[in-house]
Design an enzyme around this catalytic site. Sequence first.
Site, PDB file in Angstrom:
ATOM      1  N   ASP A   1       9.812 -19.286 -10.604  1.00 30.51           N
ATOM      2  CA  ASP A   1       9.035 -19.438 -11.248  1.00 30.51           C
ATOM      3  C   ASP A   1       7.370 -20.015 -10.906  1.00 30.51           C
ATOM      4  O   ASP A   1       7.692 -21.295 -10.870  1.00 30.51           O
ATOM      5  CB  ASP A   1       9.327 -19.857 -12.906  1.00 30.51           C
ATOM      6  CG  ASP A   1      10.448 -18.894 -13.403  1.00 30.51           C
ATOM      7  OD1 ASP A   1      10.689 -18.116 -13.315  1.00 30.51           O
ATOM      8  OD2 ASP A   1      11.490 -20.083 -13.859  1.00 30.51           O
TER       9      ASP A   1
ATOM     10  N   PHE B   1      12.740 -10.232  -7.081  1.00 29.79           N
ATOM     11  CA  PHE B   1      11.062 -11.042  -7.552  1.00 29.79           C
ATOM     12  C   PHE B   1      10.503 -10.422  -6.639  1.00 29.79           C
ATOM     13  O   PHE B   1       9.184 -10.252  -6.852  1.00 29.79           O
ATOM     14  CB  PHE B   1      11.341 -12.056  -8.404  1.00 29.79           C
ATOM     15  CG  PHE B   1      11.349 -12.533  -9.363  1.00 29.79           C
ATOM     16  CD1 PHE B   1      12.738 -12.664 -10.055  1.00 29.79           C
ATOM     17  CD2 PHE B   1      10.366 -12.712  -9.837  1.00 29.79           C
ATOM     18  CE1 PHE B   1      13.400 -12.799 -11.436  1.00 29.79           C
ATOM     19  CE2 PHE B   1      10.582 -12.625 -11.552  1.00 29.79           C
ATOM     20  CZ  PHE B   1      11.772 -12.878 -12.253  1.00 29.79           C
TER      21      PHE B   1
ATOM     22  N   THR C   1      14.896 -10.066  -2.361  1.00 32.18           N
ATOM     23  CA  THR C   1      15.328 -10.523  -4.072  1.00 32.18           C
ATOM     24  C   THR C   1      14.684  -9.280  -4.956  1.00 32.18           C
ATOM     25  O   THR C   1      13.550  -8.867  -4.186  1.00 32.18           O
ATOM     26  CB  THR C   1      15.356 -11.500  -4.213  1.00 32.18           C
ATOM     27  OG1 THR C   1      13.791 -12.089  -4.371  1.00 32.18           O
ATOM     28  CG2 THR C   1      15.507 -12.679  -2.891  1.00 32.18           C
TER      29      THR C   1
ATOM     30  N   GLU D   1      22.186 -22.014  -4.057  1.00 32.65           N
ATOM     31  CA  GLU D   1      20.511 -21.196  -4.025  1.00 32.65           C
ATOM     32  C   GLU D   1      20.318 -21.799  -5.596  1.00 32.65           C
ATOM     33  O   GLU D   1      21.076 -22.103  -6.829  1.00 32.65           O
ATOM     34  CB  GLU D   1      21.022 -20.457  -4.004  1.00 32.65           C
ATOM     35  CG  GLU D   1      19.507 -19.373  -4.544  1.00 32.65           C
ATOM     36  CD  GLU D   1      19.785 -17.574  -4.885  1.00 32.65           C
ATOM     37  OE1 GLU D   1      20.845 -17.137  -4.393  1.00 32.65           O
ATOM     38  OE2 GLU D   1      18.287 -17.266  -4.814  1.00 32.65           O
TER      39      GLU D   1
ATOM     40  N   ASP E   1      20.393 -26.694 -16.081  1.00 30.04           N
ATOM     41  CA  ASP E   1      19.302 -26.963 -15.262  1.00 30.04           C
ATOM     42  C   ASP E   1      19.968 -27.429 -13.606  1.00 30.04           C
ATOM     43  O   ASP E   1      20.087 -28.235 -13.685  1.00 30.04           O
ATOM     44  CB  ASP E   1      18.355 -27.735 -16.158  1.00 30.04           C
ATOM     45  CG  ASP E   1      17.071 -28.256 -15.899  1.00 30.04           C
ATOM     46  OD1 ASP E   1      16.739 -28.358 -14.128  1.00 30.04           O
ATOM     47  OD2 ASP E   1      16.147 -28.945 -16.462  1.00 30.04           O
TER      48      ASP E   1
ATOM     49  N   LYS F   1      -0.870 -19.900 -14.971  1.00 27.30           N
ATOM     50  CA  LYS F   1      -1.462 -20.428 -15.638  1.00 27.30           C
ATOM     51  C   LYS F   1      -1.961 -21.377 -15.179  1.00 27.30           C
ATOM     52  O   LYS F   1      -0.825 -23.070 -14.942  1.00 27.30           O
ATOM     53  CB  LYS F   1      -1.716 -20.712 -16.906  1.00 27.30           C
ATOM     54  CG  LYS F   1      -1.559 -19.085 -17.982  1.00 27.30           C
ATOM     55  CD  LYS F   1      -2.129 -19.046 -18.974  1.00 27.30           C
ATOM     56  CE  LYS F   1      -1.675 -17.420 -19.501  1.00 27.30           C
ATOM     57  NZ  LYS F   1      -0.820 -17.010 -20.630  1.00 27.30           N
TER      58      LYS F   1
ATOM     59  N   ASP G   1       5.712 -15.268  -3.951  1.00 28.80           N
ATOM     60  CA  ASP G   1       4.469 -14.838  -3.611  1.00 28.80           C
ATOM     61  C   ASP G   1       3.473 -14.979  -4.069  1.00 28.80           C
ATOM     62  O   ASP G   1       2.826 -14.018  -4.015  1.00 28.80           O
ATOM     63  CB  ASP G   1       5.180 -12.864  -3.790  1.00 28.80           C
ATOM     64  CG  ASP G   1       5.402 -13.263  -5.416  1.00 28.80           C
ATOM     65  OD1 ASP G   1       6.217 -14.168  -5.732  1.00 28.80           O
ATOM     66  OD2 ASP G   1       5.080 -12.105  -6.014  1.00 28.80           O
TER      67      ASP G   1
HETATM   68  C1  LIG Z   1      11.080 -15.797 -10.504  1.00 27.62           C
HETATM   69  S1  LIG Z   1      13.151 -16.148 -10.693  1.00 27.62           S
HETATM   70  C2  LIG Z   1      13.454 -15.190  -9.309  1.00 27.62           C
HETATM   71  C3  LIG Z   1      15.739 -15.379  -9.691  1.00 27.62           C
HETATM   72  C4  LIG Z   1      15.650 -15.112  -7.895  1.00 27.62           C
HETATM   73  N1  LIG Z   1      15.614 -16.084  -6.935  1.00 27.62           N
HETATM   74  C5  LIG Z   1      14.828 -13.890  -7.414  1.00 27.62           C
HETATM   75  O1  LIG Z   1      13.750 -14.041  -5.962  1.00 27.62           O
HETATM   76  O2  LIG Z   1      14.815 -12.978  -7.918  1.00 27.62           O
HETATM   77  C6  LIG Z   1      13.189 -17.705 -11.396  1.00 27.62           C
HETATM   78  C7  LIG Z   1      14.392 -18.142 -11.524  1.00 27.62           C
HETATM   79  O3  LIG Z   1      14.696 -19.710 -11.416  1.00 27.62           O
HETATM   80  C8  LIG Z   1      15.587 -20.267 -12.686  1.00 27.62           C
HETATM   81  N2  LIG Z   1      15.597 -21.386 -12.587  1.00 27.62           N
HETATM   82  C9  LIG Z   1      13.817 -21.706 -13.052  1.00 27.62           C
HETATM   83  N3  LIG Z   1      14.240 -23.280 -12.803  1.00 27.62           N
HETATM   84  C10 LIG Z   1      15.454 -22.978 -13.063  1.00 27.62           C
HETATM   85  C11 LIG Z   1      16.534 -24.647 -13.158  1.00 27.62           C
HETATM   86  N4  LIG Z   1      15.718 -26.028 -13.149  1.00 27.62           N
HETATM   87  N5  LIG Z   1      17.174 -24.728 -13.152  1.00 27.62           N
HETATM   88  C12 LIG Z   1      17.986 -23.557 -12.650  1.00 27.62           C
HETATM   89  N6  LIG Z   1      17.373 -22.166 -12.950  1.00 27.62           N
HETATM   90  C13 LIG Z   1      16.189 -22.725 -12.579  1.00 27.62           C
HETATM   91  C14 LIG Z   1      15.024 -18.997 -13.857  1.00 27.62           C
HETATM   92  O4  LIG Z   1      16.286 -18.581 -14.393  1.00 27.62           O
HETATM   93  C15 LIG Z   1      14.956 -18.041 -12.841  1.00 27.62           C
HETATM   94  O5  LIG Z   1      16.208 -17.068 -13.449  1.00 27.62           O
END
Ligand SMILES: C[S@@+](CC[C@H](N)C(=O)[O-])C[C@H]1O[C@@H](n2cnc3c(N)ncnc32)[C@H](O)[C@@H]1O
Length: 252
Positions: A141, A216, A214, A66, A118, A145, A177
């Site tokens: 994420d 988000f 989840t 994940e 990352d 924009k 979403d």
């Molecule tokens: C919008 S949140 C969604 C979290 C969770 N999956 C949910 O649905 O509640 C996106 C997550 O991805 C992580 N993230 C973004 N880019 C990433 C990357 N390149 N490697 C690891 N984590 C990353 C961010 O820190 C953030 O916690």
Amino acid sequence: MLHKNQFIDEPSTHRPIRSFVRREGRMTKGQKDALQRYWPRYGVDTQESYLDLDALFGRNAPCVLEIGLGMGDALVEMALAHPENNYLGIEVYRPGVGALLKKLVAQEVTNVRVITEDATVVLQRMIRDDALDTVLIFFPDPWPKKRHHKRRLIQIPFLELLGDKLKPGGVLHMATDWEDYARHMMVVMNQVTEFINAAGENNFSTRPVYRPLTRFEQRGMSLGHEVRDLVFNKAAYERSISSKPSTPSNPE
Ligand SMILES: C[S@@+](CC[C@H](N)C(=O)[O-])C[C@H]1O[C@@H](n2cnc3c(N)ncnc32)[C@H](O)[C@@H]1O
């Protein structure tokens, strides 16, 4: 064209464009304590060599990755519901990892390991080709924009990298979403030829039963957003045409 093992550079700074902003956020005492106490049990330090997944989990079992586990609720729920799988989580947000560790300990979960790095780095350096059975990316994420779209995680080089790391026949499941991100995902997935849409060309999938609600997603739904799932399989044959199964020749 950019190669999957390169990062996209920001032209003005030559720094790689990341899909996240490194922020420590506010860590609760409980999250900090959990990181200190339980990292040795569940955490995997970043390394320059491939992980031995069987050794990491102490058994040979299907491996589900994940990416962007957030606060870890979905990961814990899936790991408890599917003890037959090994779950590897990646998240750059340390308070989220602290929160995950607390839940893993409280629920005595044994089939989860976590990496704070990352995802691109982890995939490039630490995961062997054809090692993963499933990759889950729930609510990445959206970077809404237009000038930030280049930061979106789901881009062709990243998908090609995932394609390398998945086993033939393995599953890539994404959910979002954000309507325009969902359409972007569909467009780029269609361009990576080794993936086949499980719902048929250009179709979104019905939500698979194993995907928990989840955080988000809840936030998106409270804003009235429609949620879309994309489920693709990596083709069961090798990418090179010569290794595709040959069609039996007509005896006539
Ligand atoms: C919008 S949140 C969604 C979290 C969770 N999956 C949910 O649905 O509640 C996106 C997550 O991805 C992580 N993230 C973004 N880019 C990433 C990357 N390149 N490697 C690891 N984590 C990353 C961010 O820190 C953030 O916690």
